[in-house]
Design a protein around this motif. Structure first.
Motif, short mmCIF file in Angstrom:
data_model
loop_
_atom_site.label_atom_id
_atom_site.label_comp_id
_atom_site.label_asym_id
_atom_site.label_seq_id
_atom_site.Cartn_x
_atom_site.Cartn_y
_atom_site.Cartn_z
N LYS A 79 41.37 7.82 -47.57
CA LYS A 79 41.08 7.43 -46.03
C LYS A 79 40.94 5.96 -45.84
N GLY A 80 40.31 5.30 -46.60
CA GLY A 80 40.39 3.67 -46.55
C GLY A 80 41.54 3.25 -46.45
N SER A 81 42.61 3.57 -47.50
CA SER A 81 43.91 3.12 -47.51
C SER A 81 44.75 3.41 -45.98
N HIS A 82 44.63 4.50 -45.58
CA HIS A 82 45.00 4.60 -44.28
C HIS A 82 44.42 3.80 -42.91
N ILE A 83 43.31 3.47 -43.20
CA ILE A 83 42.61 2.81 -42.10
C ILE A 83 43.32 1.42 -42.13
N VAL A 84 43.27 0.72 -43.60
CA VAL A 84 43.58 -0.59 -43.73
C VAL A 84 45.08 -0.84 -43.39
N PRO B 205 36.86 -5.34 -40.04
CA PRO B 205 35.38 -5.29 -39.94
C PRO B 205 34.87 -4.01 -40.18
N VAL B 206 33.55 -4.20 -40.80
CA VAL B 206 32.65 -3.09 -41.31
C VAL B 206 32.59 -1.97 -39.96
N ALA B 207 32.45 -2.31 -38.74
CA ALA B 207 31.97 -1.29 -37.95
C ALA B 207 33.38 -0.74 -37.60
N THR B 208 34.45 -1.33 -37.70
CA THR B 208 35.74 -0.71 -37.40
C THR B 208 36.01 0.26 -38.54
N PHE B 209 35.72 -0.09 -39.60
CA PHE B 209 36.08 1.02 -40.76
C PHE B 209 35.03 2.13 -40.61
N LYS B 210 33.85 1.75 -40.33
CA LYS B 210 32.97 2.86 -40.12
C LYS B 210 33.13 3.99 -39.06
N SER B 211 33.81 3.55 -38.25
CA SER B 211 34.24 4.37 -36.92
C SER B 211 35.35 5.15 -37.30
N LEU B 212 36.45 4.52 -38.05
CA LEU B 212 37.62 5.06 -38.16
C LEU B 212 37.74 6.11 -39.47
N ILE B 213 36.55 5.90 -40.48
CA ILE B 213 36.44 7.03 -41.55
C ILE B 213 36.26 8.21 -40.92
N LEU B 214 35.77 8.45 -39.56
CA LEU B 214 35.71 9.73 -39.09
C LEU B 214 36.53 10.01 -38.28
N ASP B 215 37.58 9.19 -38.02
CA ASP B 215 38.77 9.52 -36.89
C ASP B 215 39.65 10.71 -37.38
N ASP B 216 39.73 11.42 -36.35
CA ASP B 216 40.62 12.64 -36.56
C ASP B 216 41.89 12.24 -37.17
N THR B 217 42.64 11.14 -36.67
CA THR B 217 44.08 10.90 -37.03
C THR B 217 44.03 10.52 -38.51
N ILE B 218 43.02 9.72 -38.86
CA ILE B 218 43.07 9.44 -40.19
C ILE B 218 42.59 10.24 -41.26
N GLU B 219 41.96 11.19 -40.79
CA GLU B 219 41.54 12.59 -41.67
C GLU B 219 42.87 13.28 -41.89
N MET B 220 43.63 13.57 -40.71
CA MET B 220 44.82 14.26 -40.98
C MET B 220 45.86 13.79 -41.83
N ASP B 221 46.00 12.43 -41.47
CA ASP B 221 47.11 11.76 -42.13
C ASP B 221 46.64 11.86 -43.67
N THR B 222 45.50 11.69 -44.06
CA THR B 222 45.17 11.78 -45.39
C THR B 222 45.44 13.00 -46.00
#
Length: 250
Positions: free
Chosen positions: A89-94, A144-161
């Protein structure tokens, strides 16, 4: 009742895997889709074998260049590596946040920190604490830390992973690392060197392969020895031919 059960199983068997909005995987160094050789590299980011193969595969791509070899990395988080799905998920966020510029840097940085992300080391950590670890790593690659923590729960990131994991399953991937050249599985070893990979790839490009490092295995007198992949040798039977990348076949 049996009929309903049969219909239910049939529906599950034919369920449509979600179609991704873009081609799956992360292309290295703007590799050309028109490159004559495509290498698909399936990895788990908490897998020691994937980590071992990682630098060699990148060096291999650099050796040929993006116009000759397109390297695409696919993430296949293994279920028995507890923290691997978060890494994916982190890879998709970055990738999203840096527009692909730091995706490979993120994967490399996770591998550099792999010893602190294993099951044994994180056994007593909560998911929140593990996410904190990844957020700290992400802050070093431009997210940024806050951005990462927010997106780790994002539905789009979850689905892409999830979709990428399912895509890997459709390709028959069951372990990491897995390698495919031009969509064909290569029985490569994580310890292969660039020179060994070139023995497989150069003939595809019409180049004369460098002298092979022959296996210590020898065949009986009068029996043809076939090294079809680096270090993989067969003794051909009468009437069989040695086919590169395949082995002894009629």
């Amino acid at each position: 009742m049996k009929l309903l059960l049969a219909l239910g199983l049939a529906a599950l068997a034919t369920a449509q895997i979600p179609i991704p909005k873009r081609e799956v995987g992360f292309v290295y160094n703007s590799g050309s889709p028109m490159a004559p050789v495509h290498l698909d590299f399936y990895i788990d980011q908490i897998c020691p074998d994937s980590k071992q193969a990682w630098p060699t595969i990148l060096k291999l791509a650099d050796t040929y260049g993006p116009s000759v070899l397109q390297l695409t990395t696919h993430l296949f988080p293994l279920p028995y590596h507890r923290n691997s799905f978060y890494a994916s998920k982190g890879s998709h966020i970055v990738n999203q946040q840096t527009k692909g510029a730091n995706t490979y840097l993120w994967i490399q940085t996770v591998y550099s920190n792999i010893d602190s992300l294993t099951n044994a080391v994180t056994l007593n950590l909560s998911d929140t604490q593990i996410i904190d670890k990844y957020a700290a790593i992400a802050s070093g690659v431009g997210v940024p830390v806050a951005t990462f923590k927010s997106l780790i729960l994002d539905d789009t990131i979850e689905m892409d992973t999830r979709v990428e994991w399912k895509y890997c399953c459709t390709r028959g991937v069951a372990a990491t690392p897995t390698f495919m050249l031009n969509d064909i599985l290569v029985a490569a070893d994580p310890s292969w060197t660039v020179a060994q990979w070139k023995q497989v790839i150069d003939p595809l490009l019409g180049f004369h392969a460098s002298k092979r490092q022959m296996s210590t295995r020898t065949c009986p007198a009068g029996v043809k020895q076939c090294e079809y992949l680096p270090g993989k040798v067969e003794c051909c039977k009468t009437g069989e031919f040695c086919i590169p990348n395949v082995g002894c076949r009629c």
